[in-house]
Scaffold this motif. Structure first.
Motif, PDB file in Angstrom:
ATOM      1  N   THR A  81      32.193  -0.759 -17.630  1.00 57.37           N
ATOM      2  CA  THR A  81      30.987  -0.570 -16.829  1.00 57.37           C
ATOM      3  C   THR A  81      30.753   0.915 -16.576  1.00 57.37           C
ATOM      4  OG1 THR A  81      32.074  -0.614 -14.666  1.00 57.37           O
ATOM      5  CG2 THR A  81      31.503  -2.737 -15.657  1.00 57.37           C
ATOM      6  N   GLU A 150      28.326  -4.856  -8.203  1.00 54.48           N
ATOM      7  CA  GLU A 150      28.417  -5.831  -9.288  1.00 54.48           C
ATOM      8  C   GLU A 150      27.196  -5.819 -10.200  1.00 54.48           C
ATOM      9  OE1 GLU A 150      31.394  -6.740  -6.318  1.00 54.48           O
ATOM     10  OE2 GLU A 150      29.244  -6.349  -6.163  1.00 54.48           O
ATOM     11  N   VAL A 151      26.088  -5.204  -9.748  1.00 58.27           N
ATOM     12  CA  VAL A 151      24.929  -5.076 -10.637  1.00 58.27           C
ATOM     13  C   VAL A 151      25.306  -4.312 -11.903  1.00 58.27           C
ATOM     14  CG1 VAL A 151      23.165  -5.261  -8.825  1.00 58.27           C
ATOM     15  CG2 VAL A 151      24.113  -3.012  -9.403  1.00 58.27           C
ATOM     16  N   ALA A 152      26.266  -3.380 -11.778  1.00 54.57           N
ATOM     17  CA  ALA A 152      26.719  -2.627 -12.952  1.00 54.57           C
ATOM     18  C   ALA A 152      27.424  -3.542 -13.949  1.00 54.57           C
ATOM     19  CB  ALA A 152      27.657  -1.497 -12.522  1.00 54.57           C
ATOM     20  N   VAL A 154      26.583  -6.765 -14.485  1.00 55.49           N
ATOM     21  CA  VAL A 154      25.518  -7.485 -15.179  1.00 55.49           C
ATOM     22  C   VAL A 154      24.900  -6.598 -16.254  1.00 55.49           C
ATOM     23  CG1 VAL A 154      23.253  -8.584 -14.920  1.00 55.49           C
ATOM     24  CG2 VAL A 154      25.031  -8.965 -13.201  1.00 55.49           C
ATOM     25  N   LYS A 155      24.625  -5.354 -15.917  1.00 53.89           N
ATOM     26  CA  LYS A 155      24.035  -4.438 -16.896  1.00 53.89           C
ATOM     27  C   LYS A 155      24.972  -4.200 -18.076  1.00 53.89           C
ATOM     28  CE  LYS A 155      21.656  -0.030 -17.478  1.00 53.89           C
ATOM     29  NZ  LYS A 155      22.248   0.249 -18.796  1.00 53.89           N
ATOM     30  N   THR A 180      23.184 -11.522  -7.904  1.00 50.74           N
ATOM     31  CA  THR A 180      23.414 -10.234  -8.552  1.00 50.74           C
ATOM     32  C   THR A 180      22.520 -10.055  -9.769  1.00 50.74           C
ATOM     33  OG1 THR A 180      25.712 -10.315  -7.781  1.00 50.74           O
ATOM     34  CG2 THR A 180      25.190  -8.696  -9.475  1.00 50.74           C
ATOM     35  N   GLN A 183      19.286  -8.730  -8.433  1.00 47.47           N
ATOM     36  CA  GLN A 183      19.409  -7.323  -8.066  1.00 47.47           C
ATOM     37  C   GLN A 183      19.468  -6.422  -9.294  1.00 47.47           C
ATOM     38  OE1 GLN A 183      18.940  -7.549  -4.120  1.00 47.47           O
ATOM     39  NE2 GLN A 183      19.765  -5.653  -4.946  1.00 47.47           N
ATOM     40  N   ALA A 184      20.237  -6.839 -10.295  1.00 47.13           N
ATOM     41  CA  ALA A 184      20.422  -6.010 -11.493  1.00 47.13           C
ATOM     42  C   ALA A 184      19.133  -5.896 -12.292  1.00 47.13           C
ATOM     43  CB  ALA A 184      21.528  -6.599 -12.358  1.00 47.13           C
ATOM     44  N   GLN A 187      17.017  -3.374 -10.416  1.00 47.11           N
ATOM     45  CA  GLN A 187      17.556  -2.010 -10.396  1.00 47.11           C
ATOM     46  C   GLN A 187      17.527  -1.355 -11.766  1.00 47.11           C
ATOM     47  OE1 GLN A 187      21.008  -1.553  -7.956  1.00 47.11           O
ATOM     48  NE2 GLN A 187      21.817   0.168  -9.144  1.00 47.11           N
ATOM     49  N   TYR A 188      17.801  -2.122 -12.813  1.00 49.30           N
ATOM     50  CA  TYR A 188      17.914  -1.544 -14.152  1.00 49.30           C
ATOM     51  C   TYR A 188      16.771  -1.953 -15.090  1.00 49.30           C
ATOM     52  CZ  TYR A 188      22.693  -0.541 -12.657  1.00 49.30           C
ATOM     53  OH  TYR A 188      23.805  -0.090 -11.974  1.00 49.30           O
TER      54      TYR A 188
END
Length: 315
Positions: A81, A150-152, A154-155, A180, A183-184, A187-188
């Motif tokens: 990540t 944790e969004v990182a 998922v990305k 999540t 959120q991801a 955010q991304y």
């Protein structure tokens, strides 16, 4: 100032301090996972004093053990990540796959808890990537931020699949995993082809309220204190973590699922998320016999038809 008023003030101050000590301790234990070196004691095995301590201050969460009973050919892979974690994952290949489904589990769980879902998606014709969130299963880390970091994960999983295939990508998450994903994607600016969300919480404070309900404790003012201390200990403002608001950034087809008996996530939370989803192709399915659990395992026929219809539908 009258003495009785001073005494009242001291009592209230002592209560306020005690309440915050309790919530800070509860928040710490809820967001940190300890190595499982031996089988932890159950509440039935605890002494009376230990039970009271666990109720007031919380009790340790231990990393859940990954049990590989998948019984399908799969590879153990590691995904790095952007924030320096190493995620353990299973990649289940599939000849002539319709696409790849990436699975994300709930709080305190791991990828082996989703084996029934992994098998079901494989049978439906999809390649499967099942991921352990950081601090869970065989991934690195000891702290869970209930979606903030944790969004990182998922990305990273999404980027891994994107780099290896041009076929459709579907994101699937349950509870923490579902929240999540929302959120991801915001955010991304991730653009999967479809997403399946099961029982996501609306905000982090509402997730705290759900935890307190399962402990038979009053949500107010405890949920706000639990949310505050959880964020402070992890270095972020937890009241800003709102998957229900992130839903407004979702434009791909969405299947949102929830169990009518769920005590952790309310129907109002679910309805708010569904209303906020910006997608023109969104569906919601309610499972009358299920609580906060695997909907597939509890109502398999309904889950199988609903999910397969959604996946095969052309939009």
């Amino acid at each position: 100032m009258p003495k009785w008023l001073k005494r009242t003030g001291y009592v209230l101050l002592a209560f306020f301090i005690l309440l915050n000590v309790m919530m800070a301790s509860q928040a710490y234990y809820f967001t940190h996972f300890f190595p499982l070196t031996e089988k932890p004691a159950t509440t039935a095995q605890m002494s009376g004093m230990a039970k009271w301590k666990a109720l007031l201050l919380g009790m340790p969460f231990y990393k859940s053990r990954v049990v590989d009973s998948l019984n399908l050919p799969h590879q153990n892979i590691t995904i790095a990540t952007a924030d320096g974690q190493e995620l353990a994952a299973w990649l289940i290949p599939k000849d002539s796959a319709l696409g790849t489904i990436i699975l994300f589990h709930g709080h305190g769980s791991n990828k082996s808890a989703l084996i029934p879902e992994e098998k079901a998606f494989y049978t439906m014709g999809y390649r499967v990537l099942a991921v352990d969130f950081q601090a869970h299963g065989n991934s690195t880390g000891t702290a869970c931020t209930i979606g903030y970091h944790e969004v990182a994960d998922v990305k990273a999983a999404y980027d891994y699949v994107k780099a290896h295939t041009q076929q459709p990508i579907i994101l699937y998450g349950i509870s923490l995993g579902a929240a999540t994903i929302l959120q991801a994607m915001q955010q991304y600016a991730l653009i999967p082809d479809k997403i399946i969300l099961e029982m996501p919480f609306g905000t982090l404070q509402k997730a705290a309220e759900g935890k307190l309900r399962t402990m038979h404790l009053p949500a107010e003012p405890l949920a706000a204190a639990l949310t505050f201390w959880g964020g402070i200990e992890q270095g972020f403002w937890a009241f800003n973590l709102k998957p229900e608001d992130a839903a407004a950034a979702i434009h791909c087809p969405v299947l949102l699922q929830w169990g009518l008996q769920d005590q952790r996530v309310t129907q109002n939370e679910t309805n708010t998320i569904f209303k906020n989803l910006a997608s023109h192709h969104k569906e919601m399915m309610i499972y009358a016999l299920s609580h906060h659990q695997s909907l597939l395992q509890n109502e398999p026929a309904k889950w199988g038809k609903t999910v397969s219809d959604f996946l095969y539908k052309q939009y």
